[in-house]
Design a protein around this motif. Structure first.
Motif, short mmCIF file in Angstrom:
data_model
loop_
_atom_site.label_atom_id
_atom_site.label_comp_id
_atom_site.label_asym_id
_atom_site.label_seq_id
_atom_site.Cartn_x
_atom_site.Cartn_y
_atom_site.Cartn_z
N TYR A 177 0.84 -1.20 0.00
CA TYR A 177 0.00 0.00 0.00
C TYR A 177 0.87 1.24 0.00
O TYR A 177 2.04 1.20 0.39
N THR A 178 0.29 2.32 -0.50
CA THR A 178 0.98 3.61 -0.53
C THR A 178 0.20 4.57 0.35
O THR A 178 -1.03 4.62 0.28
N GLU A 179 0.93 5.33 1.15
CA GLU A 179 0.23 6.36 1.92
C GLU A 179 1.07 7.62 1.91
O GLU A 179 2.24 7.63 1.55
N THR A 180 0.44 8.71 2.28
CA THR A 180 1.15 9.99 2.35
C THR A 180 2.03 10.00 3.60
O THR A 180 1.87 9.19 4.50
N SER A 183 1.40 13.69 9.07
CA SER A 183 1.38 13.23 10.47
C SER A 183 0.20 12.27 10.65
O SER A 183 0.27 11.33 11.43
N GLU A 184 -0.88 12.54 9.93
CA GLU A 184 -1.94 11.54 9.88
C GLU A 184 -2.00 10.99 8.45
O GLU A 184 -2.73 11.51 7.60
N PRO A 185 -1.22 9.95 8.22
CA PRO A 185 -1.08 9.46 6.84
C PRO A 185 -2.42 9.08 6.23
O PRO A 185 -3.31 8.58 6.91
N GLN A 186 -2.55 9.36 4.96
CA GLN A 186 -3.75 8.97 4.22
C GLN A 186 -3.40 7.88 3.22
O GLN A 186 -2.39 7.96 2.52
N LEU A 187 -4.26 6.90 3.14
CA LEU A 187 -4.07 5.82 2.15
C LEU A 187 -4.18 6.43 0.76
O LEU A 187 -5.12 7.17 0.46
N TRP A 188 -3.24 6.08 -0.11
CA TRP A 188 -3.26 6.61 -1.47
C TRP A 188 -3.52 5.51 -2.50
O TRP A 188 -4.09 5.73 -3.55
N TRP A 284 4.66 1.82 1.30
CA TRP A 284 5.47 2.72 0.48
C TRP A 284 5.02 4.15 0.72
O TRP A 284 3.82 4.41 0.86
N SER A 285 5.98 5.06 0.73
CA SER A 285 5.63 6.48 0.80
C SER A 285 5.26 6.98 -0.59
O SER A 285 5.90 6.63 -1.58
N LEU A 286 4.24 7.84 -0.64
CA LEU A 286 3.84 8.41 -1.92
C LEU A 286 4.99 9.15 -2.59
O LEU A 286 5.04 9.28 -3.82
N ASP A 287 5.93 9.64 -1.77
CA ASP A 287 7.04 10.43 -2.32
C ASP A 287 8.25 9.60 -2.72
O ASP A 287 9.28 10.16 -3.14
N ASN A 321 -5.99 14.68 -1.75
CA ASN A 321 -5.46 15.62 -2.74
C ASN A 321 -3.96 15.47 -3.02
O ASN A 321 -3.43 16.18 -3.87
N ALA A 322 -3.29 14.61 -2.29
CA ALA A 322 -1.84 14.48 -2.46
C ALA A 322 -1.50 14.11 -3.90
O ALA A 322 -2.27 13.43 -4.58
#
Lengths: 330, 330, 330, 330
Positions: A177-180, A183-188, A284-287, A321-322
């Motif tokens: 999974y990918t998230e932002t 501080s409060e990560p969002q599932l991407w 995984w980080s979105l970045d 919105n990321a």
């Protein structure tokens, strides 16, 4: 919001994603792409419809092309384990007022068509007509020599809720999974499966629901390269959208194509097994640029923006919105 | 006698074959072969034992080498779905007076060791210690770059009865099988699985029970060829027994090797999915030369005759006397 | 202006391009890239210089890295057939006042250094020190497993004149060429060879003379893919500039990389033979998108603009102003 | 007796081996093998003859099949550099009373047919009709996708003398050779070339002169494997004689086949360059098992004993009696 725990006792037992139905404008042109270029097998054809399968398939079809609503996805088919599971699936959707049809389409037994809570047309059945397997018909292999359908990937506007439904209710399990990095990560994005590899159904944050791509399994890297060579000299050089390359996520070797109606197709090979119940999802980080492509090249903007709308549903803007990394200027 | 129907409600749920334990004479020599030549990963080692895993494994081991009873197979490990399944497995074997031990070996949780009805030592557990996955450590890939354990193949003296037990009782499903062309055909070999590909456990008619081979999964044909090149210049040229080639059965690309103690190892890649409950087993005649090798070359006699005895069990002559094709003069 | 006829009796017999010498800032970092990532072999090293060769090379070096003028190309080395040819080469350049040095650098015999008429530093010699070949040292193959130097490609500001010199005077033969579609077509690029494959020396229209890239031969597509995987996890993911893909010109499978000092390196495999004297050059239009990449993807702008200046020569603007296709926004 | 020095000024300049002419019993059956299975291109056909070329060939043919003297080799064709070389070749053989014919066969210009001093029919010419190249016709690639002729290998009864003629007189250069380990070593085989790779013409000790095999170049290992898969399901499973495997000599990946008339064909890929005049031949001991197959498997007896007789010449027993390793019982 965290990943949901997969429901250990889902209302019905989904075996795997099983077929995709898409609208096309010209059956012959689509056949030139999928059969001539990608090496799929034509099982049946009538004036309006073409039923295709992969070389290892013993079931009637994994891709259905209809001459209507070109560029739209008409539905995603899942196979359930038994007639009892199918009965329970019918009840599940009927209770929710989401059952659209109950019939017996060509090549498969009793089939129910429903809308998932986000509007995506999904069908369920427990068997297909058995046909001859072409796995060892090596003298007719060509192009990508597609073996079978591996997965589908859809844009979800309500990523978290869609994940919660498929995982928490229907029992899909998340492999990656990918998230932002908030501080409060969002599932991407999430990669969910029932069959024990990386995915049957992946969800990507975006204007949705829309089909992002159909993932077709090929034997290895050389079949992807061969497909590029063959498509390039068959009038489909313009169909290559991204790759070939290696995903960070899934570790698969990939190539993204656009079919003659713009539907996105991935040639996919080389992921791994996720059968063990203690397999914990990989974050995984979105970045992280190697998330998309281990080799570092970002995906083009079209890959993030474009997709096939589902028949009869108006796509919505995503709640998250990321923005992911995109190839410069693409 | 026909193929048995797989038991739809087996006493416990076997997920997959999970590890093999073998006796070797020299841990360093075995490490040179399995780690140096085949590219497996060393998880742990003590004076007596070496625990190895594949590059995609997150579990502690899929191959355990013990410095004792060199040339013997010490047991085959299966993973069950849950602690409850493990409890039921213990009860199953205890009722039959076949439970040998109940403990917690290094790297895995509670484990029961039993004998199957034919004397083969089998162990069951539901989890292993999680370790780092090396799937994307491409800078350390070498040799065969083994990804994971795929299957084991054992000689069975009582082929039909052994099949009946694993299928009819434990719920293994048959993907392919070989039988004689007699008016009353006899089963000669079966490929049985729980995990949805061609096999977890294959049974071959012969002096048994003995281990025929350990099947290790590699990414593709080029890793097999690379393994040949690397083994050839690392002092293991003599280890090649058969292949590389393509199986008729399973359609996989293969190479058979003999490790420094004579255990047979197969590098294996490219079979197909058998998840659908309506998948019907594929029949092969014992006299079909393309059964063994699609390309036509018969296997050498050693491949039919030799194997690793199981610790503590006296192999018996096979009940079926039919003879397969063998390479001339081998 | 047409292609020149190759001089059938050149003043000296150039066998092939033989080595390239480049300036780098950090020998260790360069070794991590060329030896660790690309799999080249280190022949020798001192405080200032690193001599590298390919796995099949029996000669001392095909790439020399010097800790000076980082990012510059210090010269291109050609092998001539005999001591007599070398003598004639010395005379050829001395007559033109273009002989810079006559000495015996490490690892090669008598060597003359000259400037070609366009300022490019070129050296000539007829033998190198023989060293052990690593062609069958498969246990040390890794990364791209580079086999040998195949070619160099340089920007030429005076494309036609440079072509005329190398072909009409030194006897290079043209395998393929690109020209504009004008009523009076202008040469835009040529691929020239002496050794009988597609090229030893390619010329590309651009600010020049500058080194465009060093072409290293690998065994096949899978070594290119392996190189991508290894570079990606070794800190060199950013080094991929273009590809992998298939060239229209040369038909080779390629990947372009930028080394730690920005020198461009091509991994190259799969061209064809051009030994026959009646082989007629293949023409490509500058506007044909499949010229660059058979699969259709245009090259990024950097690929057309950037290059390594040659030590001691000021690059000039190209005489031809035609522009090739470039990837959108790159 | 030592290796001869290659004549630096041979009487005529042989560019490369260029075509082979063989007698077959059934043109359609041969076409099924060479075109259908190996992927060669049919250039022309009449009632008696089939002219084939490889996918990269621009010349009319590299293999000519004649419906006469099935199982015999009718001659080996060499290309010389120029019309002057051809004139000198004619004179060379006429002086020796060995000129058989001087004409203009279909698809090639003036051609002289001669016998070499050992009776082998050899032809020489300097050009062929140019035809379209299929190198990028990827949509019609299939089977082995043969690219071109690489070499021929013949049995020589008088190995040393045959070597002395081709090397000492015609200027072939030796890349590798096999000799016995006697106190006075005897040459057992040599690999001789003109074109700068491992060989144009190899000589093997045996009942000769006879054709041992025709070596066809393929792109890589995967084309060999694909050829095996395709031949296996096209009725040619029995055509595989040896391999696939890796040669110690030449380092090439190989597969030996027998065509419908028993002519031996090698699919060959991956040797190395031998352009440099200081390349010194590589010695192998006849008793080194990795000479034949780097991976250790000995060749079958048929591979050492059988071959195609040359039309009109009675093969003789070899002068050297040493025996190579042979697969047990084969």
């Amino acid at each position: 919001m965290p990943l949901a725990e997969p429901n250990p006792t889902p209302p019905f037992d989904v075996l795997r994603v099983s077929h995709v139905e898409i609208g096309v404008s010209d059956l012959d042109r689509s056949a030139a792409f999928y059969v001539g270029g990608l090496g799929m097998v034509e099982t049946a054809r009538d004036d309006e419809t073409l039923w295709l399968r992969g070389l290892e398939d013993r079931s009637h079809h994994c891709l259905v092309l209809r001459r209507s609503e070109a560029g739209s996805c008409l539905g995603i088919g899942f196979r359930v384990r038994s007639a009892e599971d199918l009965e329970r699936a019918a009840a599940h959707f009927e209770e929710r007022g989401a059952l659209l049809a109950d019939g017996e389409p060509r090549g498969q037994g009793r089939t129910i068509l429903a809308r998932d809570p986000f509007g995506m047309p999904v069908s369920f059945y427990h068997r297909q007509e058995q046909v001859s397997r072409r796995l060892q018909s090596y003298d007719s292999y060509h192009g990508a020599s597609v073996q079978r359908l591996d997965h589908v990937n859809v844009y979800a506007a309500e990523l978290q809720a869609t994940h919660d439904y498929y995982t928490g209710e229907l029992g899909f399990r998340v492999s990656e999974y990918t998230e932002t990095d908030d501080s409060e990560p969002q599932l991407w994005a999430i990669w969910g499966h029932r069959k024990g590899n990386v995915h049957d159904l992946a969800l990507t944050n975006g204007v949705g629901p829309r089909l992002h791509h159909i993932g077709l399994w090929v034997r290895g890297e050389m079949d992807v390269i061969n497909a590029c060579d063959v498509l390039a000299v068959s009038g489909f050089a313009g169909s290559l959208e991204r790759g070939p390359g290696r995903h960070g996520i899934s570790n698969a070797f990939f190539l993204y194509l656009r079919d003659p109606d713009g539907h996105r197709v991935e040639l996919f090979t080389g992921d791994y097994r996720t059968l063990d119940p203690d397999f914990s999802p990989i974050r995984w980080s979105l970045d992280d640029p190697q998330r998309q492509t281990l080799w570092g090249q970002p995906a083009p903007r079209t890959w993030f923006d474009e997709g096939s709308p589902f028949s009869g549903v108006q796509p919505r803007k995503p709640l998250v919105n990321a923005k992911p990394l995109v190839a410069q200027g693409s």
